[in-house]
Design a protein around this motif. Structure first.
Motif, PDB file in Angstrom:
ATOM      1  N   ARG A  92      63.462  95.691  96.263  1.00 13.35           N
ATOM      2  CA  ARG A  92      64.281  95.681  95.048  1.00 13.35           C
ATOM      3  C   ARG A  92      65.770  95.648  95.381  1.00 13.35           C
ATOM      4  N   PHE A  99      66.292  91.981  96.944  1.00 17.55           N
ATOM      5  CA  PHE A  99      65.864  90.785  96.212  1.00 17.55           C
ATOM      6  C   PHE A  99      65.783  91.008  94.705  1.00 17.55           C
ATOM      7  N   GLY A 100      66.031  92.242  94.250  1.00 14.70           N
ATOM      8  CA  GLY A 100      65.930  92.534  92.827  1.00 14.70           C
ATOM      9  C   GLY A 100      64.532  92.246  92.330  1.00 14.70           C
ATOM     10  N   ASN A 101      64.447  91.621  91.161  1.00 16.52           N
ATOM     11  CA  ASN A 101      63.141  91.315  90.581  1.00 16.52           C
ATOM     12  C   ASN A 101      62.644  89.927  90.962  1.00 16.52           C
ATOM     13  N   GLU A 144      60.315  73.748  92.538  1.00 18.21           N
ATOM     14  CA  GLU A 144      61.525  73.149  93.088  1.00 18.21           C
ATOM     15  C   GLU A 144      61.635  73.358  94.593  1.00 18.21           C
ATOM     16  N   PHE A 164      53.111  81.794  87.550  1.00 12.75           N
ATOM     17  CA  PHE A 164      54.393  82.039  86.868  1.00 12.75           C
ATOM     18  C   PHE A 164      54.219  83.130  85.800  1.00 12.75           C
ATOM     19  N   ARG A 208      55.640  87.235  85.587  1.00 14.83           N
ATOM     20  CA  ARG A 208      56.348  87.814  84.442  1.00 14.83           C
ATOM     21  C   ARG A 208      55.635  89.052  83.916  1.00 14.83           C
ATOM     22  N   GLN A 253      60.610  88.482  88.047  1.00 16.31           N
ATOM     23  CA  GLN A 253      61.173  87.235  87.551  1.00 16.31           C
ATOM     24  C   GLN A 253      60.831  86.069  88.466  1.00 16.31           C
ATOM     25  N   PRO A 254      60.050  85.097  87.960  1.00 11.45           N
ATOM     26  CA  PRO A 254      59.742  83.940  88.796  1.00 11.45           C
ATOM     27  C   PRO A 254      60.993  83.066  88.974  1.00 11.45           C
ATOM     28  N   VAL A 255      61.306  82.723  90.208  1.00 16.34           N
ATOM     29  CA  VAL A 255      62.484  81.895  90.483  1.00 16.34           C
ATOM     30  C   VAL A 255      62.035  80.652  91.250  1.00 16.34           C
ATOM     31  N   MET A 256      62.416  79.497  90.724  1.00 14.98           N
ATOM     32  CA  MET A 256      61.993  78.237  91.341  1.00 14.98           C
ATOM     33  C   MET A 256      62.918  77.803  92.469  1.00 14.98           C
ATOM     34  N   ASN A 257      64.170  78.256  92.397  1.00  8.50           N
ATOM     35  CA  ASN A 257      65.121  77.797  93.394  1.00  8.50           C
ATOM     36  C   ASN A 257      66.298  78.740  93.508  1.00  8.50           C
ATOM     37  N   ASP A 258      66.696  79.009  94.724  1.00 12.24           N
ATOM     38  CA  ASP A 258      67.870  79.842  94.970  1.00 12.24           C
ATOM     39  C   ASP A 258      68.558  79.274  96.207  1.00 12.24           C
ATOM     40  N   LYS A 288      70.985  89.896  91.365  1.00 14.38           N
ATOM     41  CA  LYS A 288      69.674  90.188  90.784  1.00 14.38           C
ATOM     42  C   LYS A 288      69.715  89.937  89.290  1.00 14.38           C
ATOM     43  N   ARG A 297      73.818  78.037  93.553  1.00 18.12           N
ATOM     44  CA  ARG A 297      72.510  77.657  94.098  1.00 18.12           C
ATOM     45  C   ARG A 297      71.369  77.969  93.128  1.00 18.12           C
ATOM     46  N   ARG A 298      71.663  78.831  92.142  1.00 23.48           N
ATOM     47  CA  ARG A 298      70.642  79.104  91.130  1.00 23.48           C
ATOM     48  C   ARG A 298      70.921  78.330  89.842  1.00 23.48           C
ATOM     49  N   SER A 337      68.762  75.230  88.456  1.00 22.10           N
ATOM     50  CA  SER A 337      67.320  75.414  88.516  1.00 22.10           C
ATOM     51  C   SER A 337      66.723  75.338  87.118  1.00 22.10           C
ATOM     52  N   ASP A 349      63.076  80.002  84.252  1.00 20.51           N
ATOM     53  CA  ASP A 349      63.781  81.273  84.148  1.00 20.51           C
ATOM     54  C   ASP A 349      64.990  81.353  85.056  1.00 20.51           C
ATOM     55  N   GLY A 350      64.958  80.549  86.108  1.00 18.78           N
ATOM     56  CA  GLY A 350      66.014  80.628  87.092  1.00 18.78           C
ATOM     57  C   GLY A 350      67.326  80.070  86.578  1.00 18.78           C
ATOM     58  N   THR A 384      68.840  97.519  88.643  1.00 22.31           N
ATOM     59  CA  THR A 384      67.714  98.333  89.105  1.00 22.31           C
ATOM     60  C   THR A 384      67.629  99.677  88.369  1.00 22.31           C
TER      61      THR A 384
END
Lengths: 384, 257
Positions: free
Chosen positions: A80, A83-85, A137, A366, A370, A375-380, B24, B47-48, B51, B54-55, B211
């Motif tokens: 956490r 990477f948080g959620n 992604e 996905f 949730r 939180q689903p993330v497709m790209n970072d 976050k 970078r986000r 997307s 949700d991103g 958090t």
């Protein structure tokens, strides 16, 4: 029976780099006696804010097993914090299953009578387009290890095609030289995964009977060559169940740790694969690495290197995967096929590498992420 | 608090002194920051930003909130410059928070590369807000390079360790004529309050709220803490300014005799 080659000797064309990392990893693994740790060592490790290799060793020992709940709590806290959620989604794409290696546990091995296939560029494009439609992604391109059937140019072209459809392109192919990694980086790939399988070179020799994969030192130095070739991130793994899993997990962690110290900018991640049944051999199993042990390893990786990414494979059942994301794992695959050409066809053109245990599609995974409050993330990622 | 007490960044005025960080992210956090913490500026990782699903943070950011795109993912000045230009192409406005990180373990910023990137981007008309390790010489160089604020870290990012670099941030507050925005490491409202009492111009936080057990309540707590710290600073705490006449001068009174 054909004579087996010396697995510690480089084959022609294989680049030799100056590095003492492999020696250090092997020395650390060989001196790791996990029976000597006590509960007090485990608790001391868990009380520390930042862990040293000795603490990591304690967390991987049998003495840590009664403290798995405590380890999981600490692992979740670290996940956490770093990477948080967020939980990242991706899928692997297998573009060829030709292989020149004879690795007795792998479905693609050259002696295994399976349906072989290699996608042409048009088929690769079709597959990529079909996968991109699911919303993903990030993609991981895989091949069997055949320099003949899937040469570097072919893989490079696949990366270029992938880059049209995906923000983030990774490769999990045979180890190669620095200049070849640099070429694939130019083609749009930025992450390299190489499974060492086992860090015990004697065992390695017995499992990899033929082919370039037999050369143990060339494989163990792959991540370093990839970073020197300009790749942003590298992933490490031992295939758990092949040999003494505690020693292999310790070596995997030490390998990642030493690479990060030498290349502090490199993004580090772990995969945690266990052995799975393959085509023509449904008896293969992860032996003494039960889910409890797998979770112990994942938590130990997380607490030792809290900033590292961690991928959970479809080798594991859905429920296990759902529980380890947010706890230790940060990345999960979805809509997976380990066969060739199955994303855009009803039937695979080539057989699977191994049996998967979680067949859910992207939407299902996905939605589940949730539901778990994550939180689903497709790209970072941004290619620079 | 004085009504005209505004945070000025690159000629733009803000009444809120709380900036929401981006590490976050989730939609609930953004809503809480805007509604309960009154934030007017939210950072956005490029970078986000592009997307889907949700991103895509842009879709969750309410109108009227200023975007502060950041260059996370950049490992050197050149990459930071490229990401900043990409942010402009994406329509994120003129602000940019420079983050150059060459260390995957602690995520500590590289001041040297940050200065180089600031110089290039300021010349291109960006309103540059560099994230930095609180070093006086680097802060001066950033000001000379055209930064509109300086964003020193309080502690390693995500660590919730509070004002570990307090003494050095105080030096920046005292010596650098730019808004000093404390970024990274602020774990609780009391720490945000303390930084504001010291004279920081604003606080940036993310993990501390993201958090928390009750995100909206924590966002509100941060707002109150930041305002309290600011009021304390303006009222004269921490700096000896205009304290009024001193009744007597026991040590130097003889000079008047």
């Amino acid at each position: 029976m054909e004579k087996r080659t010396n697995h510690m000797e480089y084959m022609p064309g294989m680049e030799i780099i100056e590095s003492d990392i492999a020696d250090k990893v092997i020395a650390a693994m060989e001196s790791y006696d996990y029976t000597q740790y006590k509960a007090s060592d485990v608790l001391r490790a868990l009380s520390k804010e930042s862990l040293y290799p000795e603490d990591f060793a304690a967390l991987l020992s049998p003495a840590a097993e009664p403290f798995l709940e405590k380890m999981a709590a600490r692992a979740r806290e670290e996940t956490r914090k770093h990477f948080g959620n967020a939980v990242y989604l991706f899928t692997p794409i297998y573009i060829s299953n030709y292989c020149e290696n004879y690795c007795i546990y792998c479905g693609f091995n050259c002696k295994n009578k399976i349906k072989r296939a290699k996608l042409d560029f048009e088929a690769i494009e079709r597959e990529m387009a079909a996968i991109a439609k699911t919303g993903l992604e990030e993609i991981l391109i895989l091949t069997g290890e055949s320099r003949k059937m899937s040469d570097v140019k072919y893989i490079g072209e696949a990366c270029r095609i992938a880059h049209k459809y995906f923000k983030n392109v990774g490769i999990e192919v045979y180890p190669m030289n620095t200049d070849e990694y640099a070429y694939l980086h130019e083609c749009g790939a930025d992450f390299v995964t190489v499974f060492q399988e086992t860090y015990n070179s004697d065992k390695y020799e017995k499992l990899h009977l033929a082919g370039h994969k037999r050369v143990f030192p060339y494989r163990i130095n792959a991540q370093e060559r990839a970073i020197r070739g300009g790749m942003r991130g590298v992933a490490f793994a031992a295939l758990l169940g092949l040999d003494d899993f505690r020693k292999d997990a310790f070596a995997t962690g030490m390998h990642a740790y030493l690479i990060q110290r030498k290349y502090p900018h490199a993004e580090i991640s772990f995969s945690c694969p266990r052995l799975r049944p393959i085509v023509n051999n449904d008896k293969i199993n992860p032996k003494d690495v039960h889910e409890r042990q797998l979770l112990q390893i994942m938590c130990a990786y997380r607490i030792f290197m809290p900033f590292a990414g961690m991928t959970i494979s479809t080798r594991e059942r859905a429920e296990f995967r759902d529980h380890v994301i947010g706890l230790a794992a940060t990345k999960i695959s979805a809509g997976v096929s380990t066969g060739i050409g199955e994303h855009s066809n009803d039937e695979a053109q080539g057989d699977d590498q191994f049996e998967i245990a979680d067949g859910r599609n992207v939407d299902e995974v996905f939605a589940r992420i949730r539901e778990m409050g994550l939180q689903p993330v497709m790209n970072d990622y941004v290619l620079v | 608090m004085a009504k005209d007490d505004k945070l000025i960044l690159g000629g733009r005025e803000f009444t809120s002194r709380f900036i929401l960080g981006s590490g976050k992210y989730n939609p609930e956090l953004i809503n809480a920051a805007v509604e309960h913490a009154g934030t007017q500026m939210i950072t956005l990782a490029v970078r986000r930003a592009n997307s889907k699903g949700d991103g895509n943070i842009i879709e969750h950011i309410p109108k009227g909130v200023t975007l502060l795109p950041n260059t996370s993912g950049a490992r050197n000045a050149e990459e930071a410059v490229r990401i900043a230009r990409l942010a402009r192409e994406l329509g994120c406005g003129d602000f940019v928070k420079i983050e150059v990180i060459h260390d995957s373990k602690y995520l500590l910023p590289d001041n040297y590369e940050t200065i180089k990137a600031t110089e290039i981007l300021a010349k291109e008309g960006f309103l540059v807000m560099p994230y930095m390790y609180p070093d006086l010489n680097a802060a001066r160089a950033l000001k000379d390079a055209g930064a509109v604020s300086v964003m020193p870290l309080a502690a390693p990012i995500g660590s919730n360790k509070g004002l570990a670099t307090k003494e050095f941030i105080q030096i920046l507050v005292d010596e650098i004529d730019l808004p000093i925005i404390v970024d990274a490491g602020i774990g609780r409202p009391s720490q945000a309050c303390e930084a504001m009492e010291m004279g920081a111009a604003a606080i940036m936080a993310n993990t501390a709220i993201a958090t928390a057990g009750d995100i909206p309540a924590m966002a509100g707590a941060f707002k109150a803490a930041i305002e309290a710290g600011r009021a304390a600073y303006l009222s004269g705490l921490g700096r000896v300014v205009q304290r009024g006449a001193v009744a007597s001068s026991p040590l130097t009174g003889f000079l008047e005799e």
